[in-house]
Design an enzyme around this catalytic site. Structure first.
Site, PDB file in Angstrom:
ATOM      1  CG  ASP A   1     -98.875 -48.952  36.656  1.00 60.40           C
ATOM      2  OD1 ASP A   1     -98.893 -47.483  37.751  1.00 60.40           O
ATOM      3  OD2 ASP A   1     -99.254 -49.594  36.928  1.00 60.40           O
ATOM      4  CB  VAL A   2    -100.334 -42.594  36.238  1.00 60.77           C
ATOM      5  CG1 VAL A   2    -100.509 -41.465  37.056  1.00 60.77           C
ATOM      6  CG2 VAL A   2     -99.269 -42.360  34.779  1.00 60.77           C
ATOM      7  CD  GLU A   3    -100.366 -48.550  40.345  1.00 58.93           C
ATOM      8  OE1 GLU A   3    -101.135 -48.105  41.516  1.00 58.93           O
ATOM      9  OE2 GLU A   3     -99.761 -49.127  39.593  1.00 58.93           O
ATOM     10  N   GLY A   4    -102.039 -44.022  42.538  1.00 60.11           N
ATOM     11  CA  GLY A   4    -101.862 -43.811  43.811  1.00 60.11           C
ATOM     12  C   GLY A   4    -101.661 -42.186  44.336  1.00 60.11           C
TER      13      GLY A   4
END
Length: 605
Positions: free
Chosen positions: A400-403
């Site tokens: 989960d890659v975010e920000g």
């Protein structure tokens, strides 16, 4: 998606005494000192053939004192508390930040040294008059009879017969094997119990004086496992970690009467796999279920996966999130620095697998240290990922890659290369590994940052089975905030088109099998805020519509954030909340809708 944490475990370092042999000779000196640290100082020296210890007690002292002494004869002591500088044979010790008015030091004589003298004690630059500040075998210090520093000479004609029921007792100066114990007197019996709560633990010790005489002082030691980090202690003894000797030392706070027992407890944390054997969580499922909602594994109380599965019909879940420790050392954690992937969720996973279910584990999330940032090489990062894979015996992982990490080109490259290593190793060993990549989305599909993360995978030769859009909080890209469910479906349609640019040789059907859709159930943040009134809501009816779309297109993954929010808010409030959906519903209505999606595929294919 947001990482939720509701558990915090306090840990720390405990100031305590060092090993004092069962029979010692010691002289206490109490002086009136005009130092800035204290008005009175107590210095104690004790020793035997193997070990010499010293302690300085400064009543009411605050951190900042300085102790100095010279080593007239013998090796420089091993300092186990305080910060030490050594110039020749002049030793200066200042306290650690947590230390107050007690300092303990020790030297391992290894049974070889026959003379040891410490001289010129100074506290804050002022001399301290210490009597007995030297130890010599057979020297001027009174020696008990029999002399503990001179073991009796064995009779060669009568070799001792070893007792197989009693393992050799380690000498006080030696290190201990994990779980091994040592006591300072043969009349002492020590038991140890480790309570493992996954995110933390507790060592409980009981030391019993089985003899007929009271012991004025006593100590015991426990061999530490490499993965265990002791913290605060409480009970009838103080505790300190002797790293060089790989053990935890317990020093009694009071005499131990004949027949009496002392109890000590020590809090622990478990910093990641670090060589620990896999947990007993059963075998993973061979097939990947398309219906896989997210669960916040760091939530409190710990989610009961088997019960949730029974209540909802969901067979598989994605557990989020494994991140790095807050110090940036790259140690994996569940959700925060306090929650560690030791035994956490192991029993819940095992129970679910017994019921025919399974889990994937997701790395990353909105908050916390990203492991791909903390590690400096793809090889080390892959090793950390593999440690979690081995620990829980999983064959399904999500990223989960975010920000802000989406724009960290170096971290994205390391992550992708690490995944390639994992996939290659799995293939060589004949194991299956399913990989999904979860990325933020607008109603128009992936934004450029998300595309760049996906490109890092394809550039490295890593193969995501599923690209999963977080179709949530999509702001102004939503054409009609009153029809948020339609915007979620739109995001999935746009992703399908975008995947053609990355995988031009795949058919439409194959690309749909790479599509994952994860809405934020109920109320969504809209347009940088809470949306307008009761708009920006994915309703239960919307979720059913999204499931029908997923079934029609035969997508690879239908999920949602999150099962822990799958209940109506108090008084039916329409609000964005971590613990409820903000939609009108009965408990688990959304999960039950997702459970209708029954598509499966073989893991890794």
């Amino acid at each position: 998606m947001r990482k939720r944490t509701a558990i915090a475990v306090a840990t720390g370092v405990v100031t305590c005494g060092l090993l004092v042999p069962a029979t010692v000779f010691a002289t206490d000196a109490l002086t009136n000192s005009s130092s800035s640290s204290a008005q009175a100082v107590k210095v104690k020296l004790s020793g035997n053939q193997w070990w010499l210890t010293g302690s300085v007690t400064i009543p009411g002292a605050k951190p900042g004192w300085k102790l100095e002494f010279d080593v007239k004869d013998g090796a420089v002591p091993q300092i186990y508390q305080g910060r030490t500088t050594v110039s020749g044979k002049h030793v200066t010790v200042t306290p650690d930040t947590y230390q107050g008015g007690e300092f303990n030091f020790g030297v391992d004589l290894a049974g070889k040294q026959t003379s040891y003298e410490l001289t010129n004690f100074k506290l804050d630059g002022k001399p301290v008059d210490v009597q007995g500040a030297s130890w010599k075998e057979g020297g001027s210090t009174p020696t008990p009879s029999p002399d503990p520093s001179k073991p009796p000479t064995p009779d060669p004609s009568k070799p001792p017969t070893p007792d197989p029921s009693k393992p050799p007792t380690p000498q006080p100066g030696g290190e201990l094997k994990p779980g091994e114990t040592w006591v300072s007197d043969k009349s002492l019996k020590m038991s140890a119990e480790f309570k493992d709560w996954g995110t933390s633990g507790q060592l409980d010790f009981t030391i019993t004086n089985t003899g007929t005489k009271d012991l004025a002082s006593w100590s015991a030691a426990y061999g530490l496992e490499a993965w265990l980090q002791p913290g605060d202690s409480w009970g009838d003894a103080s505790a300190t970690v002797q790293k060089e000797l790989k053990r935890l030392l317990l020093t009694g706070k009071a005499p131990l009467k004949a027949g009496a027992s002392a109890k000590v407890s020590v809090a622990t944390t478990q910093p990641g796999p670090d060589g620990r054997p896999p947990v007993d969580a059963g075998k993973p499922a061979a097939a990947w279920r398309g219906a896989t909602p997210f669960i916040d594994a760091a939530a409190y109380p710990t989610p009961d996966l088997a019960q949730i599965s029974k209540d909802t019909g969901i067979k598989q879940f994605v557990l989020g999130f494994v991140v790095g420790d807050t110090q940036g050392k790259g140690l994996p954690r569940w959700g925060s620095d306090a929650l560690t992937p030791a035994q956490h969720m192991a029993q819940q996973i095992a129970d679910l697998r017994k019921a025919g279910g399974d889990v994937a584990i997701s790395f990353g999330g909105e908050n916390g240290h990203e492991l791909a940032v903390d590690h400096k090489s793809a090889q080390e990062l892959a090793k950390t990922y593999q440690g979690i894979i081995d620990r829980y015996n999983i064959n399904k992982i999500d990223f989960d890659v975010e920000g802000s990490v989406q724009t960290n080109t170096a971290a994205n490259k390391r992550r992708a290369e690490a995944v390639k290593i994992l996939q290659d190793n799995a293939k060589k060993s004949g194991k299956a590994l399913h990989v999904s990549l979860t990325l933020p989305s607008l109603a128009t599909g992936l934004v450029q940052d998300g595309k760049n993360v996906l490109k890092s995978f394809t550039d490295a030769g890593a193969r995501p089975d599923v690209v999963n859009v977080m179709a949530m909080m999509m702001g102004q890209s939503v054409p009609d905030m009153g029809k948020y469910g339609d915007a979620v479906i739109m995001a999935g349609e746009h992703l399908h088109q975008q995947l053609k640019d990355f995988f031009p040789n795949k058919s439409d059907a194959e690309l749909w099998r790479m599509v994952g859709i994860t809405p934020n159930i109920g109320k969504n943040n809209g347009d940088g805020g809470q949306g307008v009134g009761d708009k920006g809501v994915v309703s239960v009816a919307d979720m059913k519509k999204i499931e029908k779309f997923a079934a029609d297109k035969n997508i690879g993954m239908l999920s949602m954030w999150s099962v822990g929010r799958d209940q109506q808010c108090k008084n039916g409030a329409v609000q964005f909340d971590n613990a409820c959906s903000g939609a009108k519903q009965e408990k688990y209505d959304f999960s039950k809708a997702v459970a209708q999606y029954t598509k499966e595929w073989t893991v890794g294919k």
